[in-house]
Design an enzyme around this catalytic site. Structure first.
Site, PDB file in Angstrom:
ATOM      1  N   ASP A 188       0.813  -1.223   0.000  1.00 54.50           N
ATOM      2  CA  ASP A 188       0.000   0.000   0.000  1.00 54.50           C
ATOM      3  C   ASP A 188       0.844   1.270   0.000  1.00 54.50           C
ATOM      4  OD1 ASP A 188      -2.047  -1.900   0.425  1.00 54.50           O
ATOM      5  OD2 ASP A 188      -2.006  -1.584   2.589  1.00 54.50           O
ATOM      6  N   GLU A 355     -11.207  -0.609  -3.832  1.00 53.80           N
ATOM      7  CA  GLU A 355     -10.546   0.128  -2.744  1.00 53.80           C
ATOM      8  C   GLU A 355      -9.434   1.001  -3.315  1.00 53.80           C
ATOM      9  OE1 GLU A 355      -9.232  -3.111  -0.340  1.00 53.80           O
ATOM     10  OE2 GLU A 355      -7.586  -3.665  -1.665  1.00 53.80           O
TER      11      GLU A 355
END
Length: 465
Positions: A188, A355
């Protein structure tokens, strides 16, 4: 308290070891990256794995390519503690102890494995050498015995000290690829440029259930050589409302201060995630929870999960916060960067969205990007849309980053984008399954070029090793 308990407490809290004789052994700092480990008292013999078992064997320039690979490791962030270290072999597995025998195994991410595969470094028997102390058995060190590697109880003798000391030297099989840019397991990634220097803010990966608790910062001037600035926020001591699930940080700046937006939740499970914001005077922290409570609470807005924050600041200075898994939300941030008008929150979920929203602007066009599918899937990928404002409306443009099976690259997603200052050169940071032997909780960070066509559309990104 017993000598063993004192030793354990010292190691776990400070990274220093106190040997059982009572004489202190100084903590040693290791440079992360590709290394080989040479035995101090057997020059020319190196730590290697053979049929998964750890030992020391002679390695020379004429040794086979496989032997050189087996004797090469990457020193990485400690799986159980950021002040210690883990050793990842070229096959993606980690050196760990099992029944006091050193061997290679695939990271399962549970607390036992992470502890078994974490070692704290102290000064070795000769200058420039190190000894490796077990994280969860701090009275034991890695030691070679009859050329096999064992975890043995420390003995205050010259022989034991020599048998448990190693020099970290240039690897027999050096890293030749650009990616991953960070050694170890990180996911991420948010990439940003502050004052001419690039920064990466990733999730610390390698935990079962994504149960990490802290964030680190890395910086670079060339996107190749990265400096580890250590832990910048730890949910345990630094956040009162979350002690688990330290996911997907994003950092923005305003008026000389830096704001870290992050996800967090309880250790009891992967539910009730919330968003927080922390503040610091430096891009490398330390950051302090700005509110003492969540910025976005679980269930505050109907549908989706409150994770994956991202901030976009427009050319007029207005900043926007984006977030959400399942549902994508966006809102203008107030000037304090720590609040917003809840009545102005918009839902902007594009088709295919799962997401990790992220927004950039180029030549007056706004680009909303996101990740599709599940991060545990090899088909995790990045798609995008274009719009005329930071809040849309949006026109879907398709997928720009996806797996490349010919190189074993899978699960490419949860990206961010940065523009090289003063240029039209752009880069994309993202995570993928670690190559090889990775999966949805063993991920690594990569950086590649992001390029545009003459009509402003984004060219498909070629993920590279």
């Amino acid at each position: 308290m017993s000598a063993r308990s004192l030793l354990a407490a010292s190691l776990l809290t400070t990274g220093f070891a106190v040997v059982l004789s009572g004489a202190p052994a100084q903590a040693a700092a290791l440079a992360t990256g590709a290394r080989s480990l040479e035995a101090v008292n057997y020059p020319g013999r190196y730590v290697r794995h053979l049929d998964s078992l750890g030992r020391i064997d002679p390695i020379t320039a004429s040794s086979t390519a496989q032997a050189k690979l087996d004797a090469s490791f990457t020193v990485v962030n400690g799986l159980a503690a950021p002040s210690c270290y883990s050793f990842q072999a070229k096959n993606g597995q980690f050196l760990r102890h099992r029944d006091y025998r050193l061997r290679l195994d695939t990271n399962t991410g549970d607390a036992t494995f992470r502890s078994d595969a974490t070692f704290c470094a102290v000064d070795g028997s000769v200058s420039g050498s190190v000894a490796l102390v077990s994280y969860n058995y701090p009275d034991r060190r890695i030691r070679h015995r009859d050329h096999e590697l064992w975890l043995d109880t420390y003995q205050d003798t010259a022989a034991f000290k020599a048998d448990s000391s190693f020099r970290l030297v240039s690897p027999w099989a050096p890293k030749t690829a650009r990616n991953p840019v960070l050694p170890g397991l990180f996911a991420d990634p948010q990439i940003v440029n502050f004052n001419g220097r690039y920064y990466l803010y990733p999730t610390t990966d390698g935990y079962a259930g994504w149960g990490g608790t802290y964030y680190k910062a890395f910086s670079s001037t060339d996107l190749v050589n990265w400096t580890d600035h250590g832990v910048i926020l730890d949910h345990g001591p630094d956040v009162s409302w979350a002690d688990n699930s330290a996911w997907a940080p994003a950092v923005a700046t305003r008026n000389g201060r830096y704001y870290l937006y992050f996800s967090g939740g309880p250790a009891s499970g992967n539910t009730a995630k919330q968003l927080g914001v922390a503040v610091a005077d430096s891009p490398t922290g330390p950051f302090k929870d700005a509110l003492g409570r969540p910025l976005v609470t679980s269930g505050q807005f109907s549908g989706g999960q409150a994770i994956d924050p991202a901030v976009f600041t427009d050319t007029d200075g207005q900043s926007y916060l984006y977030w959400g898994q399942g549902v994508c939300r966006a809102v203008r941030l107030n000037a304090d960067m720590t609040s917003f008008d809840t009545t102005q929150v918009r839902t902007i979920t594009p088709a295919g969205y799962n997401e990790a929203p992220f927004v950039i602007k180029r030549n007056g066009v706004y680009y909303l990007m996101w990740s599709e599918n599940d991060t545990r899937s090899e088909d995790y990928r990045v798609a995008y849309a274009t719009g005329t404002s930071p809040l849309g409306p949006w026109t879907n443009r398709g997928v720009i980053l996806q797996k490349r099976l010919d190189l074993g690259i899978k699960g490419t997603g949860h990206h961010s984008v940065v523009q090289a200052p003063g240029t039209d050169t752009w880069y994309i940071a993202y995570h993928r399954f670690a190559v090889p032997a990775g999966d949805g909780t063993n991920r690594e960070t990569a950086v590649d070029r992001l390029e545009f066509n003459t009509d402003g559309t984004i060219r498909p990104v070629t993920p590279t090793l």
